[in-house]
Design a protein around this motif. Sequence first.
Motif: not given
Length: 387
Positions: A293-311
């Motif tokens: 968080a900055f005063d007038d904007f947010n610096l944002y980085a993101a990567v997609p992931i997959v949630i599974a049920t079988i490890p």
Amino acid sequence: MLGVLNFECILDDPDQVYTAGDKIKGSLSIHLRSPIAITGVTIYFKGAARAKWCELMDNGSRRTEIEHDKEEIYFDDRFCLWGKVDDKGGWESLEILEKGSHVFPFLYRLPHSLPCSFEGPDTFVRYTVQGKISGRDYEVNTKEKPFSIFKDYDPHLENSCEGDVDSVYSPIEDYTEKSLGNGCCQTGHVSCSLMLKKQIFVPGENIIATITLQNISFRKCGSCNMQLKQIVRCSDSCPVVVIVASSKLCESIRPGQSCHWQGYEFTVPPTCPSRLDMCKIISIKYCVAIDTAFDDFNLYAAVPIVIATIPETGTEVAKWSYRGSQSSKRVLIKRQRNFPTQSLRQNTRSMTTSRDKPIETRLCLLICLIVRVSLKDSTGNQIWTIL
């Protein structure tokens, strides 16, 4: 009704999580203070997905908000536990149910293909059972009793069928940078990078991240958080983002400071898998994000992931219990009670501040802001200079 003291639906194992094709066993229990005349006792089983959303439509100079409400039914069954039904579906006779307690057992087999239970903002995939006592001129219903359906999701099998096995094991990275200032008056830049070694995780597993934040500017930023976000989309509507879990990396980053986390661990909490098989009106995706968080904007980085049920083979995950509920908030609380408390820790955290960073970076920023002003007389001789 005056003669009914209590009427409820009881499951033999209220905490059990079912899978498609399982049998649900329970009973309808009624306690009467006095005899009542009834025509029959019925039980209802229902499984459905429902989604509500609003859409803004431009109509010339006016904007109209259209509300959408879609429902997808997987089963809606009714069974008679007591009484006689005629050919037209009505009750044949009226009988007396005596004072005291009465139990009407039931056994129901679920269909063989169902999506996983899910509770989201104005969306759900929900399974319920409800009982009803009918009379000539009255009806008494139990409260809807929710139960949870779980379905395994293994994206490795899906990708192997499509021939895209390597992509799910490959590291994934995102980098974002923002220059501060306008035109020639640049006052520096800020950047953020996030890298994960793989893309598929299961609840209880640790996400191992490499994070770098740089504040090469004169501005101080606020807190920096690592977040697991759930992205819910209904048909073609705008997605709704829900923060499933969050961990604070640091309170702030000072001007000229750089922070680096190598092997930062972030535990995936119990949550719905990334795919709702058979559900055509709700889709779910997940991403891991760094939000600064900055005063007038947010610096944002993101990567997609997959949630599974079988490890994956060799992956050790924390034990957790999947418990369903009619409320999405209660689902999370109940599951976390059975989830061993683990502090989100950093294996290695190396921080380089402006004190031990080579001073060239800070000097470059200062040099960019130096302005030279000279004053000369009418003969062209320089009188004084301001730096």
